[in-house]
Scaffold this active site. Structure first.
Site, short mmCIF file in Angstrom:
data_model
loop_
_atom_site.label_atom_id
_atom_site.label_comp_id
_atom_site.label_asym_id
_atom_site.label_seq_id
_atom_site.Cartn_x
_atom_site.Cartn_y
_atom_site.Cartn_z
N GLN A 284 26.09 0.48 9.69
CA GLN A 284 25.23 -0.51 10.35
C GLN A 284 24.24 -1.08 9.34
OE1 GLN A 284 24.08 1.03 14.56
NE2 GLN A 284 24.56 2.87 13.35
N ASP B 148 22.13 -2.93 3.40
CA ASP B 148 21.54 -2.81 2.06
C ASP B 148 22.57 -2.71 0.93
OD1 ASP B 148 20.56 0.55 3.10
OD2 ASP B 148 22.45 -0.08 2.19
N HIS C 292 27.06 -4.90 10.66
CA HIS C 292 25.90 -5.78 10.89
C HIS C 292 25.67 -6.72 9.72
CE1 HIS C 292 24.20 -2.81 14.09
NE2 HIS C 292 25.20 -3.54 14.53
N CYS D 90 25.20 -20.46 6.21
CA CYS D 90 24.59 -21.66 6.80
C CYS D 90 25.00 -21.76 8.27
CB CYS D 90 25.05 -22.92 6.07
SG CYS D 90 24.50 -24.42 6.92
N CYS E 19 20.49 -25.64 3.65
CA CYS E 19 21.81 -25.60 3.01
C CYS E 19 21.96 -26.80 2.08
CB CYS E 19 22.89 -25.66 4.11
SG CYS E 19 24.57 -25.83 3.47
N CYS F 89 24.88 -29.21 3.68
CA CYS F 89 24.77 -29.98 4.94
C CYS F 89 23.34 -30.06 5.46
CB CYS F 89 25.68 -29.36 6.01
SG CYS F 89 24.97 -27.87 6.74
N SER G 165 20.38 6.34 15.32
CA SER G 165 19.89 6.74 16.67
C SER G 165 20.97 6.41 17.71
CB SER G 165 18.58 6.00 16.99
OG SER G 165 18.82 4.59 17.03
N ASN H 83 21.47 14.05 12.00
CA ASN H 83 20.35 13.16 12.27
C ASN H 83 19.06 13.97 12.46
OD1 ASN H 83 19.91 10.25 12.56
ND2 ASN H 83 19.06 10.79 14.57
N ILE I 139 19.36 14.22 5.67
CA ILE I 139 20.73 13.83 5.28
C ILE I 139 20.98 14.15 3.81
CG2 ILE I 139 22.24 11.82 4.91
CD1 ILE I 139 20.80 10.65 7.48
N1 APR Z 1 17.63 12.45 7.43
C1 APR Z 1 18.14 12.53 8.69
N2 APR Z 1 17.89 11.61 9.66
C2 APR Z 1 17.10 10.56 9.32
C3 APR Z 1 16.53 10.41 8.04
C4 APR Z 1 16.83 11.40 7.06
N3 APR Z 1 16.36 11.34 5.81
N4 APR Z 1 15.77 9.27 8.04
C5 APR Z 1 15.86 8.75 9.27
N5 APR Z 1 16.65 9.51 10.05
C6 APR Z 1 17.07 9.27 11.44
C7 APR Z 1 15.94 8.87 12.37
O1 APR Z 1 15.41 10.02 12.99
C8 APR Z 1 16.65 7.95 13.37
O2 APR Z 1 17.09 8.68 14.51
O3 APR Z 1 17.92 8.12 11.38
C9 APR Z 1 17.87 7.44 12.63
C10 APR Z 1 17.80 5.96 12.34
O4 APR Z 1 17.89 5.28 13.57
P1 APR Z 1 17.49 3.73 13.65
O5 APR Z 1 16.20 3.54 12.94
O6 APR Z 1 17.61 3.32 15.09
O7 APR Z 1 18.60 2.99 12.77
P2 APR Z 1 20.06 2.56 13.22
O8 APR Z 1 20.62 3.56 14.19
O9 APR Z 1 20.82 2.31 11.98
O10 APR Z 1 19.80 1.17 13.98
C11 APR Z 1 20.94 0.45 14.40
O11 APR Z 1 19.53 -1.39 15.03
O12 APR Z 1 17.70 -2.60 14.38
C12 APR Z 1 19.07 -2.64 14.49
O13 APR Z 1 20.62 -3.84 13.23
C13 APR Z 1 19.68 -2.81 13.13
O14 APR Z 1 21.60 -1.69 12.16
C14 APR Z 1 20.39 -1.49 12.88
C15 APR Z 1 20.68 -1.01 14.29
#
Ligand code: APR
Length: 247
Positions: free
Chosen positions: A101, A104, A121, A129, A154, A157, A196, A220, A238
């Protein structure tokens, strides 16, 4: 379940599908969205910058978005041990697909093969554009912003330019979600890392993999809606856990 017993599952798996979220990049200095220091957690207003209706309708939102792109921490970020562990998993021939998702590009920067990475994403490294749908590299447009163009149009266009990321209110690129679901349904192990698991349609890949017979492991720091569905939930950092899973 301990990391050691899950390591056995990873070693035995032949078609691992990994689903990553912003949590795998926080140890590279890129904040996540909903974690304790997340972008939405700290500034709920910020989500407006990521909504396509506001972006297209309000030049002030676009001006702020371009300034934020200039200073995005991702430009200085380097892949971390979590990204490297997934490169190792691929080198071993066990990685079927890496659904991310994240926008970067750190998986590719770490050495994951682009044809294994499904960026559901989009990516911050390209612009698109909204007028003629042409795509191009992001850096030259950032140079235009640095040179004083607050809301660069752009060159072909005159249409509105945006990063090639999927904003709220936008659909995913055609075919991307189908590819991700096909991969998830072919997995014998789905590893959900640093997400999440609240954003759809991507989060739907998790129950889809489970329904198709995959083992589900969630790595997570905080609970997710799919913890009860998981065969194992590994709570912790992680960067510390992933390398041990593929050791
Ligand atoms: N180790 C383990 N878990 C981690 C760490 C880490 N170092 N750092 C953050 N987390 C966990 C957080 O606790 C959180 O539950 O990673 C999770 C990140 O969740 P989000 O911030 O909701 O990110 P994500 O799930 O990728 O969001 C999905 O939402 O905003 C939109 O498009 C955006 O792609 C993104 C999508």
């Amino acid at each position: 379940m301990t990391v050691d017993s899950v390591r056995g599952w990873v070693a035995a798996a032949r078609r691992v599908v990994v689903l990553t979220g912003a949590g795998i990049s926080t140890e590279s200095g890129i904040p996540d969205f909903r974690g304790p220091d997340g972008v939405w957690t700290r500034d709920p207003e910020a989500e407006k910058l990521s909504d396509i209706r506001h972006y297209l309708g309000d030049p002030a939102v676009r001006r702020r978005a371009w300034q934020k792109r200039l200073t995005a921490p991702a430009w200085q970020a380097r892949p971390n041990a979590g990204h490297a562990a997934l490169v190792e998993l691929e080198r071993r021939g066990a990685l079927h697909a890496l659904i991310t998702q994240n926008i970067d590009g750190l998986h590719q920067k770490a050495g994951s093969s682009p044809d294994k990475v499904i960026e559901v994403h989009g990516t911050m490294h390209e612009v698109v554009c909204r007028g003629c749908a042409r795509r191009g590299p992001m850096l030259p447009v950032l140079e235009r912003v640095r040179a004083g163009e607050e809301d660069p149009a752009c060159a072909h266009c005159g249409g509105i330019l945006k990063s090639a990321t999927i904003l709220f209110g936008e659909g995913l690129e055609p075919g991307v979600m189908e590819r991700a679901l096909r991969a998830a349904e072919a997995a014998d192990l789905l590893l959900a890392v640093g997400s999440s698991l609240q954003v759809y349609p991507v989060a739907g890949a998790v129950p889809a993999a489970k329904r198709a017979g995959a083992r589900l492991v969630i790595v997570n720091a905080e609970p997710t809606p799919f913890d009860d569905l998981a065969n194992a939930v590994l709570r912790g950092s992680i960067g510390e856990i992933l390398p041990r899973l593929v050791a």
